[in-house]
Every structure is written in structure tokens, then in C-alpha cells.
Design a protein around this motif. Structure first.
Motif, mmCIF file in Angstrom:
data_model
loop_
_atom_site.group_PDB
_atom_site.id
_atom_site.type_symbol
_atom_site.label_atom_id
_atom_site.label_comp_id
_atom_site.label_asym_id
_atom_site.label_seq_id
_atom_site.Cartn_x
_atom_site.Cartn_y
_atom_site.Cartn_z
ATOM 1 N N LYS A 133 -6.241 -54.194 -29.123
ATOM 2 C CA LYS A 133 -6.515 -52.763 -29.250
ATOM 3 C C LYS A 133 -5.312 -52.049 -29.856
ATOM 4 O O LYS A 133 -5.457 -51.223 -30.766
ATOM 5 C CB LYS A 133 -6.844 -52.164 -27.880
ATOM 6 C CG LYS A 133 -7.038 -50.654 -27.906
ATOM 7 C CD LYS A 133 -7.352 -50.114 -26.520
ATOM 8 C CE LYS A 133 -7.494 -48.589 -26.543
ATOM 9 N NZ LYS A 133 -7.816 -48.042 -25.200
ATOM 10 N N SER A 149 -15.822 -52.307 -39.430
ATOM 11 C CA SER A 149 -16.393 -53.244 -38.462
ATOM 12 C C SER A 149 -16.828 -54.538 -39.144
ATOM 13 O O SER A 149 -17.384 -54.526 -40.245
ATOM 14 C CB SER A 149 -17.591 -52.612 -37.752
ATOM 15 O OG SER A 149 -18.229 -53.572 -36.927
ATOM 16 N N ARG A 173 -20.059 -50.337 -34.189
ATOM 17 C CA ARG A 173 -19.565 -49.072 -34.753
ATOM 18 C C ARG A 173 -19.216 -48.090 -33.651
ATOM 19 O O ARG A 173 -18.185 -47.409 -33.708
ATOM 20 C CB ARG A 173 -20.614 -48.466 -35.689
ATOM 21 C CG ARG A 173 -20.143 -47.195 -36.399
ATOM 22 C CD ARG A 173 -21.142 -46.734 -37.459
ATOM 23 N NE ARG A 173 -20.567 -45.667 -38.253
ATOM 24 C CZ ARG A 173 -20.884 -44.376 -38.116
ATOM 25 N NH1 ARG A 173 -21.797 -44.009 -37.230
ATOM 26 N NH2 ARG A 173 -20.301 -43.462 -38.879
ATOM 27 N N ALA A 174 -20.058 -48.008 -32.624
ATOM 28 C CA ALA A 174 -19.792 -47.095 -31.520
ATOM 29 C C ALA A 174 -18.505 -47.478 -30.789
ATOM 30 O O ALA A 174 -17.664 -46.610 -30.489
ATOM 31 C CB ALA A 174 -20.974 -47.090 -30.554
ATOM 32 N N LEU A 175 -18.334 -48.761 -30.498
ATOM 33 C CA LEU A 175 -17.127 -49.209 -29.803
ATOM 34 C C LEU A 175 -15.872 -48.944 -30.628
ATOM 35 O O LEU A 175 -14.851 -48.470 -30.115
ATOM 36 C CB LEU A 175 -17.232 -50.705 -29.499
ATOM 37 C CG LEU A 175 -18.096 -51.127 -28.319
ATOM 38 C CD1 LEU A 175 -18.163 -52.651 -28.240
ATOM 39 C CD2 LEU A 175 -17.539 -50.560 -27.017
ATOM 40 N N SER A 177 -15.454 -46.808 -33.175
ATOM 41 C CA SER A 177 -15.206 -45.377 -33.364
ATOM 42 C C SER A 177 -14.530 -44.784 -32.130
ATOM 43 O O SER A 177 -13.615 -43.955 -32.233
ATOM 44 C CB SER A 177 -16.524 -44.643 -33.640
ATOM 45 O OG SER A 177 -17.094 -45.067 -34.864
ATOM 46 N N GLU A 178 -14.963 -45.212 -30.952
ATOM 47 C CA GLU A 178 -14.333 -44.738 -29.716
ATOM 48 C C GLU A 178 -12.897 -45.223 -29.617
ATOM 49 O O GLU A 178 -12.006 -44.483 -29.195
ATOM 50 C CB GLU A 178 -15.134 -45.225 -28.510
ATOM 51 C CG GLU A 178 -14.569 -44.758 -27.177
ATOM 52 C CD GLU A 178 -15.391 -45.227 -25.991
ATOM 53 O OE1 GLU A 178 -15.037 -44.864 -24.849
ATOM 54 O OE2 GLU A 178 -16.372 -45.973 -26.200
ATOM 55 N N LEU A 179 -12.657 -46.457 -30.040
ATOM 56 C CA LEU A 179 -11.316 -47.029 -29.947
ATOM 57 C C LEU A 179 -10.325 -46.274 -30.820
ATOM 58 O O LEU A 179 -9.225 -45.930 -30.371
ATOM 59 C CB LEU A 179 -11.365 -48.500 -30.343
ATOM 60 C CG LEU A 179 -10.152 -49.376 -30.050
ATOM 61 C CD1 LEU A 179 -10.555 -50.846 -30.026
ATOM 62 C CD2 LEU A 179 -9.034 -49.188 -31.076
ATOM 63 N N GLY A 181 -10.888 -43.323 -32.373
ATOM 64 C CA GLY A 181 -11.024 -41.873 -32.313
ATOM 65 C C GLY A 181 -11.436 -41.249 -33.627
ATOM 66 O O GLY A 181 -11.078 -40.097 -33.910
ATOM 67 N N PRO A 183 -14.756 -41.631 -36.979
ATOM 68 C CA PRO A 183 -15.950 -42.350 -37.443
ATOM 69 C C PRO A 183 -15.580 -43.582 -38.261
ATOM 70 O O PRO A 183 -14.607 -43.571 -39.011
ATOM 71 C CB PRO A 183 -16.673 -41.305 -38.310
ATOM 72 C CG PRO A 183 -16.115 -39.992 -37.880
ATOM 73 C CD PRO A 183 -14.696 -40.245 -37.479
#
Length: 255
Positions: A133, A149, A173-175, A177-179, A181, A183
């Protein structure tokens, strides 16, 4: 956090094809090449020479997002997309310093489902650590570097059921983007394998583009062809690959 200055416009399938083919180079790992059965590794010195070759020819490596945004403005004829698949940890340690040294950007396609893992999909060859991460955040914070991704687990999307396909595209993509911060605009098909079903899933997941290798009859921003670059690619081989790509590849439609 590095974010491309100009967002990629939505794909417009009615637009004419561009006059010349996009040139997008495909790298993987940067490090020791002594045990490399899949030819996915370039040495730091070879990468330095390849980046130097680009700059001497008046070319500059950039992320795919920046390349597409420039072409949408009618610019960027001297830009080359640089991509690094699989998200190896050596991207931060070995590739990133060389990219910065030569004023280049790049897209690194990572696997948010395999953080701190290894390249378990390769039955032969050495185990290579993947980005953590923190490594992804370090890359994302570097100007000119785009995070894309590569799915969750590096599996062939043409052989999975619908639920897995959604997880590998929309879920990753959701994971991611959250990582980071921000899009995530780009996707890369594992193994380069792609069919219309995979293209539709990537588009429906909200990505702006996707990279393949040789997409066959598929065309457009969700099936971008790329050129493999390896340790044996000297200045002469790069010249030939660059010239042949422009001659053999039809223009990409919709970008």
C-alpha cells in the motif's frame, strides 16, 4: 497525489481515427535479468539507455492518461506512453528514479488484491515482491505517475464468470480509488487477453481506457495495443519497433 491535468474525455465512437497510431510501451519488472524465463525484466542500465534513446529522438515518456488527454487536444505527437504491468515493488526502487532522471512519466498497473504479495501466477522463474500500500502511495504521489488497475488477482478475464469479472474490474477500481484517494482511469488486461465481454465490463466499471497487447479485431480506447520492451531492446531494436508499430497498427478509433 499525482492527477493528470486534463481528464480523458468520454469515448465518442463517431469521431474519426487519429492520423497515426499511439505508441505505448509495455514494461514489467526492473532489476536482475539473470533468471527471467518470461522476459518480463529489464535491468536498470538497459532502462536508462532506453529512456535516453527516447529523449535523444525528441520523444518523452508519459502516462497513458496524459498521452490520451494530449491527443484529445490535438497535441502529443512526440509523446510515448510508458506502462509497467503487475505492480512489482521494484517500480518504486528501480524504475521511478530513472523516470524522474529523464523527465518521464508512466502508468503502473497494480493489483489491489495482492498487496505485499508475489507473482504467484508465474509457475517458472523467481518470486518477485509486489507493491505494498505504501509503495503504491509513493508512486501515486510522484508527479507524472498514474496508478491503474490490473484487476485483483491477475487472472484471464476471458475465462471467468460474470461475478468474478465484475470483481476484477469494478471491484478493483473501487479498492484502488479508495487507496489512492482519487479516481482510477486506466485498466490493463492480465496476460493481455481481451474479448468484447471484458471490454464491456471495463467500460461499465467507469474506466476511461484499457490497455491490451494485441487486441486483434477490437479497437478503441478500451483495447489499446502496446509494444513489449525487454532487456534485448537496444537502440536499433527500439527504432525498428517504433517504425514497424506505426506501419502495422491501424489508428486507434475514438481517441
Amino acid at each position: 497525489m499525482s492527477v493528470t491535468a486534463d481528464p480523458i474525455p468520454p469515448a465518442d465512437r463517431t469521431r474519426p481515427a487519429i492520423g497515426t497510431s499511439l505508441w505505448v510501451a509495455m514494461y514489467h519488472s526492473v532489476g536482475d535479468c539473470s533468471d527471467d524465463p518470461y522476459r518480463v525484466t529489464v535491468s536498470p542500465e538497459r532502462l536508462r539507455l532506453q529512456l535516453r534513446w527516447l529523449r535523444r529522438r525528441g520523444l518523452r515518456g508519459v502516462s497513458v492518461a496524459d498521452l490520451l488527454a494530449a491527443r484529445a487536444r490535438g497535441e502529443g505527437r512526440k509523446l510515448v506512453g510508458l506502462t509497467f504491468d503487475d505492480g512489482y515493488a521494484d517500480f518504486v526502487d528501480a524504475a521511478l528514479p530513472l523516470l524522474r532522471e529523464h523527465g518521464c512519466g508512466a502508468t503502473v498497473f497494480v493489483l489491489p488484491g495482492r498487496l505485499d504479495d508475489e507473482n504467484q501466477w508465474d509457475p517458472l522463474g523467481p518470486r518477485k515482491p509486489l507493491l505494498s500500500k505504501q509503495g503504491i502511495l509513493t508512486a501515486a504521489a510522484t508527479p507524472g505517475i498514474e496508478i491503474g488497475s490490473h484487476g485483483l488477482a491477475h487472472i484471464d478475464l476471458t475465462k471467468v464468470d460474470d461475478e468474478t469479472l465484475r470483481a476484477e474490474t469494478a471491484g478493483s477500481r473501487a479498492l484502488l480509488s479508495e487507496l489512492i484517494g482519487a479516481p482510477v482511469q486506466g485498466f490493463c488486461y492480465p496476460y493481455g487477453t481481451v474479448d468484447q465481454r471484458a471490454v464491456d465490463a471495463v467500460r461499465d466499471a467507469g474506466y476511461g481506457y484499457a490497455c491490451a497487447i494485441d487486441p486483434g479485431p477490437l479497437n478503441g480506447p478500451y483495447a489499446l495495443p502496446r509494444v513489449h520492451i525487454g532487456e534485448q531492446d537496444t537502440a536499433v531494436r527500439l527504432f525498428v519497433k517504433h517504425r514497424l508499430h506505426r506501419l502495422r497498427r491501424r489508428p486507434v478509433e475514438g481517441v
